[in-house]
Design a protein around this motif. Structure first.
Motif, PDB file in Angstrom:
ATOM      1  N   ARG B  31       0.834  -1.212   0.000  1.00 12.47           N
ATOM      2  CA  ARG B  31       0.000   0.000   0.000  1.00 12.47           C
ATOM      3  C   ARG B  31       0.864   1.256   0.000  1.00 12.47           C
ATOM      4  O   ARG B  31       0.589   2.217  -0.713  1.00 12.47           O
ATOM      5  CB  ARG B  31      -0.912   0.004   1.227  1.00 12.47           C
ATOM      6  N   ILE B  32       1.922   1.227   0.802  1.00 13.45           N
ATOM      7  CA  ILE B  32       2.826   2.386   0.845  1.00 13.45           C
ATOM      8  C   ILE B  32       3.412   2.640  -0.538  1.00 13.45           C
ATOM      9  O   ILE B  32       3.424   3.776  -1.031  1.00 13.45           O
ATOM     10  CB  ILE B  32       3.958   2.162   1.863  1.00 13.45           C
ATOM     11  N   TYR B 158       3.447  -8.126  -3.879  1.00 12.06           N
ATOM     12  CA  TYR B 158       4.367  -7.116  -3.357  1.00 12.06           C
ATOM     13  C   TYR B 158       5.567  -6.939  -4.283  1.00 12.06           C
ATOM     14  O   TYR B 158       5.973  -5.807  -4.583  1.00 12.06           O
ATOM     15  CB  TYR B 158       4.826  -7.513  -1.949  1.00 12.06           C
ATOM     16  N   TYR B 159       6.136  -8.065  -4.752  1.00 15.69           N
ATOM     17  CA  TYR B 159       7.317  -7.944  -5.618  1.00 15.69           C
ATOM     18  C   TYR B 159       6.976  -7.219  -6.925  1.00 15.69           C
ATOM     19  O   TYR B 159       7.771  -6.438  -7.441  1.00 15.69           O
ATOM     20  CB  TYR B 159       7.933  -9.313  -5.901  1.00 15.69           C
ATOM     21  N   VAL B 160       5.794  -7.494  -7.444  1.00 15.99           N
ATOM     22  CA  VAL B 160       5.376  -6.803  -8.670  1.00 15.99           C
ATOM     23  C   VAL B 160       5.254  -5.299  -8.407  1.00 15.99           C
ATOM     24  O   VAL B 160       5.744  -4.466  -9.185  1.00 15.99           O
ATOM     25  CB  VAL B 160       4.036  -7.379  -9.192  1.00 15.99           C
ATOM     26  N   VAL B 161       4.619  -4.963  -7.297  1.00 17.49           N
ATOM     27  CA  VAL B 161       4.468  -3.544  -6.941  1.00 17.49           C
ATOM     28  C   VAL B 161       5.839  -2.892  -6.737  1.00 17.49           C
ATOM     29  O   VAL B 161       6.095  -1.781  -7.193  1.00 17.49           O
ATOM     30  CB  VAL B 161       3.608  -3.392  -5.663  1.00 17.49           C
ATOM     31  N   ASN B 225      -6.240  -3.934  -7.064  1.00 12.67           N
ATOM     32  CA  ASN B 225      -5.784  -5.297  -6.798  1.00 12.67           C
ATOM     33  C   ASN B 225      -5.440  -5.505  -5.332  1.00 12.67           C
ATOM     34  O   ASN B 225      -5.782  -6.514  -4.742  1.00 12.67           O
ATOM     35  CB  ASN B 225      -4.549  -5.606  -7.652  1.00 12.67           C
ATOM     36  N   GLN B 226      -4.749  -4.546  -4.767  1.00 14.30           N
ATOM     37  CA  GLN B 226      -4.316  -4.653  -3.373  1.00 14.30           C
ATOM     38  C   GLN B 226      -5.531  -4.811  -2.450  1.00 14.30           C
ATOM     39  O   GLN B 226      -5.547  -5.665  -1.581  1.00 14.30           O
ATOM     40  CB  GLN B 226      -3.509  -3.410  -2.991  1.00 14.30           C
ATOM     41  N   ASN B 227      -6.557  -3.971  -2.686  1.00 15.07           N
ATOM     42  CA  ASN B 227      -7.723  -3.988  -1.801  1.00 15.07           C
ATOM     43  C   ASN B 227      -8.815  -4.944  -2.270  1.00 15.07           C
ATOM     44  O   ASN B 227      -9.780  -5.162  -1.561  1.00 15.07           O
ATOM     45  CB  ASN B 227      -8.332  -2.586  -1.695  1.00 15.07           C
ATOM     46  N   SER B 228      -8.673  -5.475  -3.500  1.00 16.68           N
ATOM     47  CA  SER B 228      -9.749  -6.252  -4.145  1.00 16.68           C
ATOM     48  C   SER B 228     -11.065  -5.486  -4.088  1.00 16.68           C
ATOM     49  O   SER B 228     -12.132  -6.054  -3.886  1.00 16.68           O
ATOM     50  CB  SER B 228      -9.918  -7.623  -3.476  1.00 16.68           C
ATOM     51  N   TYR B 229     -10.963  -4.180  -4.237  1.00 15.99           N
ATOM     52  CA  TYR B 229     -12.155  -3.344  -4.068  1.00 15.99           C
ATOM     53  C   TYR B 229     -11.943  -2.020  -4.788  1.00 15.99           C
ATOM     54  O   TYR B 229     -10.843  -1.461  -4.775  1.00 15.99           O
ATOM     55  CB  TYR B 229     -12.378  -3.111  -2.567  1.00 15.99           C
TER      56      TYR B 229
END
Lengths: 248, 306, 306
Positions: B31-32, B158-161, B225-229
């Motif tokens: 998220r950061i 995380y690695y993709v981000v 994607n992170q939040n699925s929302y």
């Protein structure tokens, strides 16, 4: 050959005509001064030449191109450069970066996103040459905001020169300068003769009479006389309208 | 070499977190980094070009909606990250082109307000998308799919981000030092002079606006994607405000300003919320302190010390 | 559409516009004279509404609670000006936005801490709960008529204050030329505090008057703040007259949009689409109005700076 031709230039603010049918030619290679009392329309004329003010009527031919409707940056691309009466620099840039930014404007596209400017030695080299020419060669690393007034005026000139212009429009380059600084600037402009065509708008009569090949006198929005220094000095109408009765 | 060290440490984070049984921090770090991408894209506008936009979240939200809508409308293929994420960037860039073309005719306060107005329009458009949840937003049943990775696993995602945000930081750094960045800085310092030197100022500003929009779109796609929302609130003006706060907090025009601001904001928020449910008061007080005591932001403090 | 409905919606629009004016008047003065972008202006509106609800309950009378809330909010506003905002006048817009954004966070959370997360209800006073015949065959709620009356009265008072008094003269001088106003004397600091207090009082008045019609809840300030900013920008920053015209324009356009766009849309589109898109289109119309005004007059309708 005329580099700049202005025909019937008019600009009204409200009902007042600041320029009221100005005709003016600047020949290739000459230093052409425009003089006139306060409120004669000099600032308006400069705005119209540079393209920051849209004219209400009239035409501008620059280097054979109709520039009447061109934006300021398009006129600059054609080879018109200006200095500002009130110093207009990049205060947070170093002195040499100020000039390098001006050099960059005329050396290819700046839509380059990857290669560091620092790698482009030719920009810094060209900037250094110009700084040497205007007498700021040793001050390149200073922040522009930290310069003295006289140095600001020199840097202002350097920025205009750095775009390799065909016509240099100098808006009161001597404004606010002391005697010595003023003499230095006159010398600087003197040295430009032959390399550049110059349209000089200036209050300092001594400087104008010393520098100009030709002089145009702007009074109440119109050019009332154009001629050599001797002709203008001798012109009765000019003396009456501008130089003042006591000199007549 | 500090950035390289930081990158190596960041690589090690999932392993360390799982060794301590603190897997929560992997998602938190994602998220950061995503918010840092958003803030960095805004820093390109504000810090480099002097264009204070209060509508940047519009592009963030638009990117998120592309991911959400593709996933619902086109099951399977619509889920491909390699399709959805570039499309998110493309749509955000296209919106930025239109919004920027109009907004950049104004300056200063009027620019702030007109970008805000456009973002609000998009916010209300999202609100009206009843098929996609309207004001409730939409939940995504799964994350986008990438060949060779399972993004449902937090560390993979995380690695993709991490890779994408590193690419964004690098792009920003190169931009700053390249001709384009110099031009933007020049425009920030003295726009009229740039014009009279022969720079088509408007075109450079618009290009920056579109680049920033595209990156914000990517950040939005990742956040979806992170939040699925996905919800209209991603476009709300307060989200734009938070992004702006992160930029100023981190350091205007500073290469690490976006990252420092996003990290500081989210970490402060997380840390305070462990103590009190009224953590927002603390965050507000800290922001006030920054305005009065660290006007150049966190990254600015660090650079000043060196 | 019937004539009765049209008159009713006109009155609704004027009523909402007048309340927007109360908010925008203070905002435009602070913006124009102090050159301060105060995002926390909406928080004063929220605080005013909460105080009005609480004080009405405590005193058992709306007529007592309302003025008490207005006075209390004015005091809060002046304390805020002296303690925080005064130090921001000479800072850039970004610092101002960061600081006042922080104030929003603090105000919202403090409100939650004091009053809880539930929204409060503020009831229309018994005597005003009925309807009045404004024209033969057209009835209109008495309370809404009172809002219109109060709005008109305050607008006239402000007009007199700004055009007929020494303080108003200073305020007008300040809006068109800050340096001159500053040069006029040392009491300029007190004038700023006073102007801010009046702005806060007007916020509270709007919050308290609208309280019975809308929900008194956290977040109410942010939505209306944006509308107030739209009004200020449309009217021309610093212009009270502009704020008045802009507020009525926005009030009427917003109300008509909400009332007529959905029903008009139903004539062209299936009801499901119309019901979803209608309210959003209505909300968007305000921002479109602003973009169009700025396109036509980049400084707003009544530019106060030469």
């Amino acid at each position: 050959m005329n580099l700049l031709e202005i025909r019937g230039m008019v600009k009204r603010f409200g009902g007042l005509a600041a320029t009221d049918g100005v005709d003016l030619d600047v020949r290739q290679g000459e230093i052409h001064a425009v003089i006139g009392p306060n409120g004669a329309g000099k600032t308006t004329l400069i705005g119209q030449v540079c393209g920051t003010l849209a004219p209400d009527a009239g035409r501008i031919l620059f280097a054979g191109v109709d520039a009447t409707r061109l934006a300021p940056h398009q006129r600059a691309e054609l080879g018109l450069a200006r200095s500002y009466q009130i110093t207009s620099l990049f205060p947070n840039f170093s002195v040499i970066d100020n000039v390098a930014l001006a050099v960059q404007a005329r050396s290819g596209s700046s839509f380059r996103f990857w290669q560091p400017v620092a790698d482009e030695r030719q920009l810094a080299d060209a900037a250094q040459d110009i700084l040497d020419r205007v007498g700021l060669g040793d001050l390149g690393q200073r922040t522009a905001a930290a310069l003295s007034h006289g140095e600001h005026r020199q840097l202002e000139m350097a920025l205009a020169l750095a775009t390799r212009p065909r016509l240099l429009l100098l808006d009161e380059p001597m404004a606010g300068m002391g005697g010595e600084e003023s003499a230095h600037m006159v010398k600087l402009i003197e040295d430009l003769r032959g390399d550049y065509s110059v349209l000089l708008v200036e209050h300092d009569m001594d400087a104008v009479f010393r520098l100009a090949d030709r002089i145009s006198v702007l009074v109440a929005g119109r050019i009332i006389a154009t001629g050599s220094v001797a002709e203008i000095r001798a012109d009765a109408e000019v003396r009456l309208a501008y130089l003042g009765e006591d000199e007549a | 070499m500090a950035p390289l060290t930081a990158f190596v440490l960041a690589m090690a984070l999932p392993a360390v977190a799982s060794a301590f049984g603190q897997d929560f921090y992997v998602g938190f770090a994602s998220r950061i980094l995503i918010m840092a991408m958003l803030a960095t894209s805004l820093n390109l506008l504000v810090g480099l070009g002097g264009m204070v936009s209060l509508g940047h979240a519009a592009f963030f939200g638009a990117g998120a909606y592309v991911v959400g809508i593709l996933a619902t409308e086109w099951r399977g293929v619509g889920n491909y990250a390699l399709l959805a994420w570039p499309l998110a960037m493309a749509l955000s860039a296209a919106l930025a082109l239109i919004i920027g073309a109009i907004s950049l005719r104004t300056r200063g306060v009027y620019f702030i307000m007109i970008t805000l107005a456009f973002a609000q329009m998009l916010f209300y458009v999202a609100l009206s998308l009843k098929a996609y949840g309207g004001d409730d937003g939409m939940s995504l049943s799964q994350r986008s799919s990438l060949p060779g990775l399972d993004l449902a696993i937090d560390s993979h995602f995380y690695y993709v981000v991490l890779a994408l945000s590193a690419a964004v930081f690098m792009l920003y750094q190169r931009l700053c030092a390249a001709r384009f960045g110099r031009v933007l800085l020049g425009i920030k310092d003295n726009e009229a002079r740039m014009e009279s030197l022969g720079y088509p100022v408007y075109r450079y500003k618009l290009a920056a606006f579109v680049i920033a929009g595209a990156v914000a779109g990517l950040a939005g796609a990742l956040m979806a994607n992170q939040n699925s929302y996905v919800s209209p609130n991603m476009m709300h003006w307060e989200q734009s405000g938070v992004a702006l706060v992160m930029v100023i907090l981190g350091g205007l025009g500073n290469i690490w300003g976006g990252l420092a601001g996003a990290a500081a904001f989210l970490i402060i928020e997380e840390a305070l919320s462990a103590f009190t449910k009224h953590w927002a008061i603390g965050v507000g007080a800290i922001l006030l302190a920054v305005v009065f005591f660290a006007p150049r932001g966190i990254a600015g403090l660090w650079t000043a010390k060196r | 559409m019937s004539g009765v409905l049209l008159i009713e919606q006109c009155l609704n629009g004027i009523q909402f516009g007048l309340m927007l004016f109360l908010l925008a008047a203070g905002l435009t003065l602070v913006f124009g004279i102090m050159d301060l972008i105060n995002l926390a202006h909406g928080s004063l509106y929220m605080i005013g509404a909460y105080l009005a609800a609480t004080l009405t309950q405590a005193t058992g009378s709306f007529l007592l609670g309302l003025p008490l809330a207005v006075i209390a909010t004015a005091v809060i506003g002046m304390v805020l000006e002296v303690s925080v905002l005064r130090h921001l006048y000479r800072r850039d817009h970004l610092s101002q936005m960061l600081a006042t954004f922080a104030l929003i966070m603090i105000a919202n959370e403090a409100t939650r801490a004091i009053w809880g997360v539930q929204s409060l209800t503020l009831n229309v006073p018994e005597a005003l709960s009925g309807s009045v015949a404004v024209l033969p065959g057209v009835t209109y709620p008495a309370y809404r008529l009172l809002i219109i009356a109060v709005g008109v009265l305050v607008a006239m008072l402000l007009y007199v204050l700004v055009t007929r008094t020494r303080m108003g003269m200073l305020v007008r001088a300040g809006a068109s030329n800050r340096e001159m106003a500053t040069a006029m004397g040392t009491d300029i600091r007190r004038l700023f505090t006073l102007v801010f207090g009046i702005g806060a009082a007007l916020c509270a008045l709007a919050g308290a008057m609208l309280g019975p019609l809308l929900a008194v809840q956290v977040g109410m300030g942010e939505n209306i703040l944006i509308l107030a900013f739209v009004v200020v920008v449309i009217g021309g920053i610093g212009s009270i007259r502009g704020a008045f015209v802009g507020a009525l324009l926005v009030g009427v356009v917003d109300t008509f949009g909400r009332a007529f766009i959905p029903s008009t849309l139903r004539a062209f589109a299936p009801p499901s689409v119309a019901d979803a898109a209608g309210p959003s289109l209505a909300a968007i119309s305000i921002y479109l109005l602003m973009v169009m005004v700025l396109f036509w007059k980049p400084q707003g309708l009544f530019p106060s700076r030469g």
